[in-house]
Structures are given as C-alpha cells and as structure tokens.
Write a protein that holds these residues in place. Structure first.
Motif, PDB file in Angstrom:
ATOM      1  N   THR A 109       0.823  -1.208   0.000  1.00 46.86           N
ATOM      2  CA  THR A 109       0.000   0.000   0.000  1.00 46.86           C
ATOM      3  C   THR A 109       0.856   1.258   0.000  1.00 46.86           C
ATOM      4  N   CYS A 110       1.916   1.245   0.787  1.00 48.29           N
ATOM      5  CA  CYS A 110       2.779   2.419   0.857  1.00 48.29           C
ATOM      6  C   CYS A 110       3.468   2.674  -0.480  1.00 48.29           C
ATOM      7  N   VAL A 111       3.968   1.635  -1.114  1.00 51.90           N
ATOM      8  CA  VAL A 111       4.602   1.803  -2.430  1.00 51.90           C
ATOM      9  C   VAL A 111       3.583   2.317  -3.449  1.00 51.90           C
ATOM     10  N   MET A 112       2.381   1.772  -3.423  1.00 58.37           N
ATOM     11  CA  MET A 112       1.361   2.200  -4.375  1.00 58.37           C
ATOM     12  C   MET A 112       0.955   3.655  -4.145  1.00 58.37           C
ATOM     13  N   GLU A 113       0.895   4.074  -2.880  1.00 60.65           N
ATOM     14  CA  GLU A 113       0.536   5.456  -2.581  1.00 60.65           C
ATOM     15  C   GLU A 113       1.595   6.431  -3.090  1.00 60.65           C
ATOM     16  N   MET A 114       2.857   6.028  -3.019  1.00 59.68           N
ATOM     17  CA  MET A 114       3.929   6.903  -3.488  1.00 59.68           C
ATOM     18  C   MET A 114       3.997   6.923  -5.006  1.00 59.68           C
ATOM     19  N   GLY A 115       3.407   5.917  -5.647  1.00 56.37           N
ATOM     20  CA  GLY A 115       3.324   5.906  -7.102  1.00 56.37           C
ATOM     21  C   GLY A 115       4.560   5.349  -7.777  1.00 56.37           C
ATOM     22  N   ARG A 116       4.601   5.518  -9.073  1.00 55.82           N
ATOM     23  CA  ARG A 116       5.686   4.950  -9.872  1.00 55.82           C
ATOM     24  C   ARG A 116       7.041   5.583  -9.588  1.00 55.82           C
ATOM     25  N   GLU A 117       7.024   6.715  -8.896  1.00 62.50           N
ATOM     26  CA  GLU A 117       8.299   7.378  -8.628  1.00 62.50           C
ATOM     27  C   GLU A 117       9.145   6.660  -7.586  1.00 62.50           C
ATOM     28  N   MET A 118       8.522   5.831  -6.739  1.00 61.56           N
ATOM     29  CA  MET A 118       9.283   5.215  -5.656  1.00 61.56           C
ATOM     30  C   MET A 118      10.383   4.273  -6.149  1.00 61.56           C
ATOM     31  N   PRO A 119      10.129   3.401  -7.123  1.00 66.90           N
ATOM     32  CA  PRO A 119      11.228   2.565  -7.624  1.00 66.90           C
ATOM     33  C   PRO A 119      12.407   3.379  -8.136  1.00 66.90           C
ATOM     34  N   GLY A 120      12.122   4.513  -8.779  1.00 63.87           N
ATOM     35  CA  GLY A 120      13.202   5.345  -9.286  1.00 63.87           C
ATOM     36  C   GLY A 120      14.042   5.947  -8.174  1.00 63.87           C
ATOM     37  N   VAL A 121      13.376   6.408  -7.120  1.00 55.31           N
ATOM     38  CA  VAL A 121      14.102   6.960  -5.980  1.00 55.31           C
ATOM     39  C   VAL A 121      14.938   5.874  -5.321  1.00 55.31           C
ATOM     40  N   SER A 122      14.348   4.704  -5.152  1.00 58.17           N
ATOM     41  CA  SER A 122      15.073   3.597  -4.533  1.00 58.17           C
ATOM     42  C   SER A 122      16.297   3.212  -5.356  1.00 58.17           C
ATOM     43  N   ALA A 123      16.140   3.160  -6.666  1.00 58.61           N
ATOM     44  CA  ALA A 123      17.267   2.811  -7.535  1.00 58.61           C
ATOM     45  C   ALA A 123      18.359   3.876  -7.473  1.00 58.61           C
ATOM     46  N   ALA A 124      17.939   5.140  -7.377  1.00 55.65           N
ATOM     47  CA  ALA A 124      18.919   6.223  -7.317  1.00 55.65           C
ATOM     48  C   ALA A 124      19.753   6.153  -6.045  1.00 55.65           C
ATOM     49  N   LEU A 125      19.179   5.612  -4.980  1.00 54.87           N
ATOM     50  CA  LEU A 125      19.919   5.509  -3.723  1.00 54.87           C
ATOM     51  C   LEU A 125      21.125   4.590  -3.851  1.00 54.87           C
ATOM     52  N   ALA A 126      21.038   3.634  -4.769  1.00 55.82           N
ATOM     53  CA  ALA A 126      22.161   2.713  -4.963  1.00 55.82           C
ATOM     54  C   ALA A 126      23.274   3.335  -5.796  1.00 55.82           C
ATOM     55  N   GLY A 127      23.061   4.554  -6.263  1.00 53.76           N
ATOM     56  CA  GLY A 127      24.029   5.182  -7.143  1.00 53.76           C
ATOM     57  C   GLY A 127      25.229   5.802  -6.456  1.00 53.76           C
ATOM     58  N   SER A 128      25.195   5.902  -5.132  1.00 57.52           N
ATOM     59  CA  SER A 128      26.341   6.450  -4.413  1.00 57.52           C
ATOM     60  C   SER A 128      26.481   5.730  -3.085  1.00 57.52           C
ATOM     61  N   PRO A 129      27.708   5.587  -2.582  1.00 53.66           N
ATOM     62  CA  PRO A 129      27.912   4.909  -1.298  1.00 53.66           C
ATOM     63  C   PRO A 129      27.124   5.563  -0.161  1.00 53.66           C
ATOM     64  N   GLU A 130      27.054   6.888  -0.174  1.00 51.29           N
ATOM     65  CA  GLU A 130      26.344   7.606   0.894  1.00 51.29           C
ATOM     66  C   GLU A 130      24.864   7.265   0.895  1.00 51.29           C
ATOM     67  N   LEU A 131      24.251   7.298  -0.294  1.00 51.42           N
ATOM     68  CA  LEU A 131      22.828   6.999  -0.396  1.00 51.42           C
ATOM     69  C   LEU A 131      22.541   5.528  -0.132  1.00 51.42           C
ATOM     70  N   ASP A 132      23.426   4.658  -0.614  1.00 47.66           N
ATOM     71  CA  ASP A 132      23.243   3.230  -0.390  1.00 47.66           C
ATOM     72  C   ASP A 132      23.300   2.915   1.102  1.00 47.66           C
ATOM     73  N   ALA A 133      24.211   3.566   1.814  1.00 53.03           N
ATOM     74  CA  ALA A 133      24.317   3.362   3.263  1.00 53.03           C
ATOM     75  C   ALA A 133      23.051   3.859   3.960  1.00 53.03           C
ATOM     76  N   LEU A 134      22.504   4.972   3.472  1.00 56.01           N
ATOM     77  CA  LEU A 134      21.266   5.502   4.049  1.00 56.01           C
ATOM     78  C   LEU A 134      20.110   4.533   3.847  1.00 56.01           C
ATOM     79  N   LYS A 135      20.024   3.990   2.635  1.00 54.43           N
ATOM     80  CA  LYS A 135      18.952   3.038   2.351  1.00 54.43           C
ATOM     81  C   LYS A 135      19.077   1.807   3.244  1.00 54.43           C
ATOM     82  N   LYS A 136      20.290   1.301   3.395  1.00 54.75           N
ATOM     83  CA  LYS A 136      20.496   0.117   4.239  1.00 54.75           C
ATOM     84  C   LYS A 136      20.134   0.401   5.696  1.00 54.75           C
ATOM     85  N   LYS A 137      20.386   1.621   6.146  1.00 49.19           N
ATOM     86  CA  LYS A 137      20.025   1.993   7.515  1.00 49.19           C
ATOM     87  C   LYS A 137      18.509   1.957   7.698  1.00 49.19           C
TER      88      LYS A 137
END
Length: 202
Positions: A109-137
């Motif tokens: 439900t949460c993913v659907m509420e955020m819409g199609r943009e959420m996968p893109g944001v999640s993928a972008a987090l893997a693009g840098s060590p800082e963001l990837d560490a944030l996502k893992k946290k």
C-alpha cells in the motif's frame, strides 16, 4: 516540434512568504512531482528551484545536495511505511497469518501510494555509497520491526538471511505492482506467502 521542457504540474506559490516548514513541504512536493513526471535523472536542485519558482539558494539551504534531497524523499517513504505498519499491528490479530498480512499489505500500500516514482528513488539511492548506506540503515530498522513482530510465531530464530529474502520479495513485487506489471493484490499475496515460508521453517 518544440523541444522545450514541460515543467511538472505543481503549485508554486512564489509571492506568498512561507515558513521554513511550509517551504520545505512545497519543495518536497515539487521534487516528487518531477520524479513522477520525468524520472529521477531529471531531479536536480536547480530544476526544483525553477519549478517551485524560488532561487537556487533556497533549495540548497533546505537540502544541501541532490544526494541530500534523495535521502529526504526516501526518508518520507520510509516514515510513512513505518507509521502505516505500526497502526495496523496495533489493531491486528495476534497470529502469524495476521501479522504476515499486515506487513504485506502495509508494504504494498505504501509503495502504491507513493506511485511509480518510488522505484526510481530507490534505484537512485544505490548510485552512491552515501545513499546506499542511508537506504540500508532504513531497511535495517524496517527489518528489525518485522522481525520483532514475527519472532513470537516463528519456529526458529529469524536470521538476517531470511529477513533479507522477505524484503527482497516485498520490494520486487511491490515495485512491479507500482509499474503496472502485476496487480497489487497479487504482490501482497506473494509477500504474505514468503513471510509464512520463512517463519515456519524448522
């Protein structure tokens, strides 16, 4: 044919002076609209400023860097997911199927509420060590909450491998549902089944 870039349709109250909190909310809404309309590649602080009708320093003052903005966007999604699951767990039945259903439904439900943009944001987090560490946290906190909710009904201690498998399933099928590839109900069922399998291992 004109190649002029079309700005996302967002309200940008440029004449009204907003509080810092109000301006932050406006800028985040603009950022989400950009990601929704054009994808994360289009998301820059300068473009957010242009679409919001403010100067670049205003946006830099709120987020510092594009990395900072992406981190805040993911944090919003994560906070909403936690809040939804906390509320559902408070009122759910005390059994493995009940808790598994809550986790599966809250995630999708949460993913659907955020819409199609959420996968893109999640993928972008893997693009840098800082963001990837944030996502893992954020993921670690979510997994700890799921583990605490499920452990009383599990047949053995729930280890990190099993919890990661659950999260991998949840993210994959939820993002597929957000992209329109599968039905949200089917995504929920897959997550539900994965949780039951992991918790019932002997």
């Amino acid at each position: 044919m004109s190649s002029k870039r079309m700005k996302p349709a967002v309200e940008a109250p440029t004449r009204k002076r907003l509080s810092k909190e109000g301006r932050n909310r406006q800028l985040l809404d603009v950022a989400w609209s950009i990601v929704r309309a054009e994808g994360t590649d289009a998301l820059t602080l300068g473009y957010v400023a242009e679409c919001a009708g403010v100067t670049k320093p205003v946006v830099y003052d709120h987020f510092g860097t594009r990395t900072g903005l992406l981190g805040v966007l993911y944090g919003e999604y994560d906070s909403r997911q936690h809040a939804r699951m906390d509320e559902a767990l408070r009122t759910s039945g005390k059994s493995l199927p009940a808790v598994a259903k809550v986790i599966a439904a809250a995630y999708v439900t949460c993913v659907m509420e955020m819409g199609r943009e959420m996968p893109g944001v999640s993928a972008a987090l893997a693009g840098s060590p800082e963001l990837d560490a944030l996502k893992k946290k954020h993921e670690a906190a979510f997994l700890a909450k799921c583990q605490a909710a499920l452990q009383p009904f599990a047949k053995q201690p729930l280890g990190p491998a099993g919890m990661r498998a659950m999260l991998g399933t949840a993210e994959a099928v939820s993002f597929a549902a957000a992209a329109g590839e599968i039905e949200p109900a089917d995504a929920e069922n897959e997550i539900y089944d994965a949780i039951l399998r992991i918790a019932r291992r002997t």
